[in-house]
Design a protein around this motif. Structure first.
Motif, mmCIF file in Angstrom:
data_model
loop_
_atom_site.group_PDB
_atom_site.id
_atom_site.type_symbol
_atom_site.label_atom_id
_atom_site.label_comp_id
_atom_site.label_asym_id
_atom_site.label_seq_id
_atom_site.Cartn_x
_atom_site.Cartn_y
_atom_site.Cartn_z
ATOM 1 N N HIS A 241 0.817 -1.212 0.000
ATOM 2 C CA HIS A 241 0.000 0.000 0.000
ATOM 3 C C HIS A 241 0.847 1.256 0.000
ATOM 4 N N CYS B 65 -6.572 -0.351 2.901
ATOM 5 C CA CYS B 65 -6.233 -1.764 2.701
ATOM 6 C C CYS B 65 -7.512 -2.540 2.446
ATOM 7 N N LEU B 66 -7.607 -3.126 1.261
ATOM 8 C CA LEU B 66 -8.763 -3.948 0.934
ATOM 9 C C LEU B 66 -8.391 -5.428 0.978
ATOM 10 N N CYS B 67 -7.263 -5.716 1.610
ATOM 11 C CA CYS B 67 -6.767 -7.090 1.619
ATOM 12 C C CYS B 67 -7.379 -7.888 2.765
ATOM 13 N N HIS C 46 1.107 -10.322 2.011
ATOM 14 C CA HIS C 46 -0.002 -9.393 2.201
ATOM 15 C C HIS C 46 -0.508 -9.011 0.822
HETATM 16 ZN ZN LIG Z 1 -3.841 -4.735 2.143
#
Ligand SMILES: [Zn+2]
Lengths: 93, 320
Positions: free
Chosen positions: B18, B24-26, B48
Motif C-alpha cells: 500500500h 487496505c482492501l486485503c 499481504h
Molecule cells: Zn492490504
C-alpha cells in the motif's frame, strides 16, 4: 500372460538378452531377480559405453543408476507410490 | 503462533503493498496464519495481498544476497526468474528482507498437473545465460553446502539406526559434492530446485518463473536436475514424469547433460548427494518428531544403503 496388478495383457520384449515383461495397461514392468541383476549390470555398462540398442518392441526403460530402486512390479507399483510421495517429498528443501 | 519476525514481515509487506496510499482492501491478511507462507530459521515468508516479504537467514551475506537479487532482476532472466520488487528492509534481529510479487504456486495435490516440462525449460534457459553479463561477483551455487548442512543436522539430532547408511553414502561422494572443495562448472544454477520453487508470473501471462534465490550461483548445472533424478532413482517419481522432465530439458538445449545417450554419468554424483541430503533431513525430522520413518523416507534411506554397498567399479571415480 496377464498383469498381476491390473489384469491387462503383458508384452514380452528382449533387451540385450534380458527378457522383460511389460503390462500394456498400467505399463508396470515385471522381471525376475536374476533378470534385474542382468539389467542393472547392463545399465552400469551403458553408462560407460555406447548407448544401448533400442528394444525390439514395447516401451524403453529409462536409464537409471546402479543404486536405483528395483523397478519390480510386486514391490513398486509406481503409479500409486508416486502419488503418495508427491505432495511432501517433491516440494521441500 | 505468530513470531515477532512474522509480525514485522506482515507490517513490511502491508506497507509495500500500500505504498501508494489508499485503504487496505486485503481483508486483514497481514497477520493471519494462512498468509505465513513459511517460518523457518532460514526463511520466513509472509504475504499481504499482492506482496510477499521474505526474511532471509540471519547469517546471509548481504553482498551475496544483493548480487543474487540483481541477477533475478536482470533483463536476461526476465522470463526465467521472478523479479524482486525494488525495496529491501532488515528485521529487528538483523535478518535481511526482500520483497516479491505474489504468484500462484504449483498445487501439491495435483501430481498429474506438475509442470515438469516448464521446470525443465526454465532450468535449461537459466543454465544458458552467459554469466559475464550478470551482476557480480557471482557467488558459488550452494547446493553442496545444503547437503553438508543436512548431514550436520542429522548428526546433531541424535542416534538413529539408519544414520550409518547415510554416512556411508555421504563418505563415498567426492569432496566438492560435500562442500569441502570448489565445485566444477561455471553455469548459473538455482541450487535448490524442487516443485515448491515455481510460481506463475503475476505480472505477465501467468507463465512459470523460478523463485528462491538464496542458493543461486555459479556451479555444476547437473545439481539442478539432481532432485528429480534422485526421486526417480529412489522410486518416488514415475519413470514417465522423469522422462518428460529430462526430454524437455534436452529439447531446450540444456547444458547439464549430453544431448543424447545415458545422462547418468553427469547426474550420478549430484543425484547421490541429493539422496543423502533428503535421507539426512528425514532422519533429523523423524528423531525430532519422535516418529518412525514413513514409506517414502524409507525408500530414500534404502537408496543410501545401496549406494553404500556399490561395488567400487560401479562408483564413478571422484575426479569431477
Ligand atoms: Zn492490504
Amino acid at each position: 500372460m496377464q498383469c498381476p496388478k491390473c489384469g491387462a495383457p503383458m508384452h514380452t520384449y528382449n533387451r540385450n538378452g534380458v527378457q522383460i515383461e511389460q503390462c500394456s495397461g498400467c505399463r508396470g514392468i515385471f522381471l525376475d531377480y536374476g533378470e534385474l541383476e542382468s539389467l542393472t549390470r547392463l545399465e552400469s555398462q551403458w553408462s560407460q559405453q555406447a548407448p544401448p540398442a533400442p528394444p525390439q518392441q514395447g516401451y524403453p526403460v529409462a536409464p537409471a543408476p546402479a543404486w536405483g530402486a528395483p523397478r519390480h512390479g510386486g514391490h513398486h507399483g509406481h503409479h500409486g507410490h508416486h502419488n503418495r510421495g508427491f505432495g511432501r517429498m517433491l516440494f521441500s528443501s | 503462533m505468530s513470531t515477532p519476525t512474522v509480525r514485522a514481515l506482515g507490517r513490511f509487506a502491508s506497507a509495500e503493498a500500500h505504498r501508494n496510499g489508499g485503504p487496505c482492501l486485503c481483508e486483514g491478511l497481514a497477520d493471519t496464519p494462512a498468509h505465513v507462507l513459511a517460518d523457518r530459521p532460514d526463511a520466513t515468508v509472509v504475504r499481504h495481498g499482492p506482496v510477499v516479504a521474505k526474511a532471509h537467514a540471519a547469517d546471509t551475506d548481504p553482498g551475496e544476497l544483493s548480487v543474487r537479487a540483481g541477477v533475478a532482476a536482470h533483463p536476461a532472466l526476465a522470463h526465467v526468474l521472478l523479479a524482486p520488487l525494488t525495496r529491501s528492509a532488515v528485521t529487528a534481529d538483523g535478518r535481511p528482507v526482500t520483497f516479491w510479487p505474489y504468484g500462484l504456486p504449483v498445487d501439491p495435490r495435483a501430481p498429474r498437473d506438475a509442470p515438469w516440462e516448464a521446470t525443465a525449460t526454465l532450468l535449461a534457459a537459466l543454465h544458458a545465460v552467459p554469466t559475464d553479463v550478470l551482476p557480480g561477483p557471482l557467488p558459488p551455487m550452494r547446493g553442496p553446502l545444503k547437503a553438508a548442512r543436512a548431514v550436520e543436522r542429522m548428526r546433531g539430532a541424535g542416534e538413529h539406526p539408519d544414520a550409518r547408511a547415510v554416512e556411508a553414502a555421504w563418505a563415498a561422494l567426492p569432496a566438492w559434492a560435500r562442500a569441502e572443495s570448489p565445485a566444477p562448472g561455471r553455469s548459473l544454477c538455482h541450487g535448490d530446485l524442487h516443485l515448491g520453487q515455481l510460481v506463475r508470473d503475476p505480472g505477465g501471462d501467468g507463465s512459470w518463473r523460478l523463485i528462491d534465490i538464496d542458493d543461486m550461483g555459479e556451479g555444476d548445472p547437473a545439481w539442478d536436475l539432481a532432485r528429480p533424478a534422485a526421486w526417480f532413482a529412489c522410486g518416488l517419481l514415475a519413470p514417465d514424469d522423469w522422462t518428460r522432465f529430462l526430454g524437455a530439458y534436452r529439447a531446450a538445449g540444456g547444458a547439464a547433460v549430453p544431448a543424447e545417450g545415458d545422462p547418468w554419468p553427469a547426474l550420478d554424483v549430484p543425484a547421490r548427494a541429493l539422496t543423502v541430503q533428503t535421507a539426512a533431513l528425514a532422519i533429523a525430522k523423524s528423531v525430532a518428531e519422535h516418529r518412525e520413518l514413513d514409506a517414502d523416507e524409507r525408500d530414500v534411506i534404502d537408496a543410501c544403503a545401496r549406494i553404500a554397498h556399490l561395488p567400487d567399479e560401479l562408483t564413478p571415480a571422484p575426479t569431477k
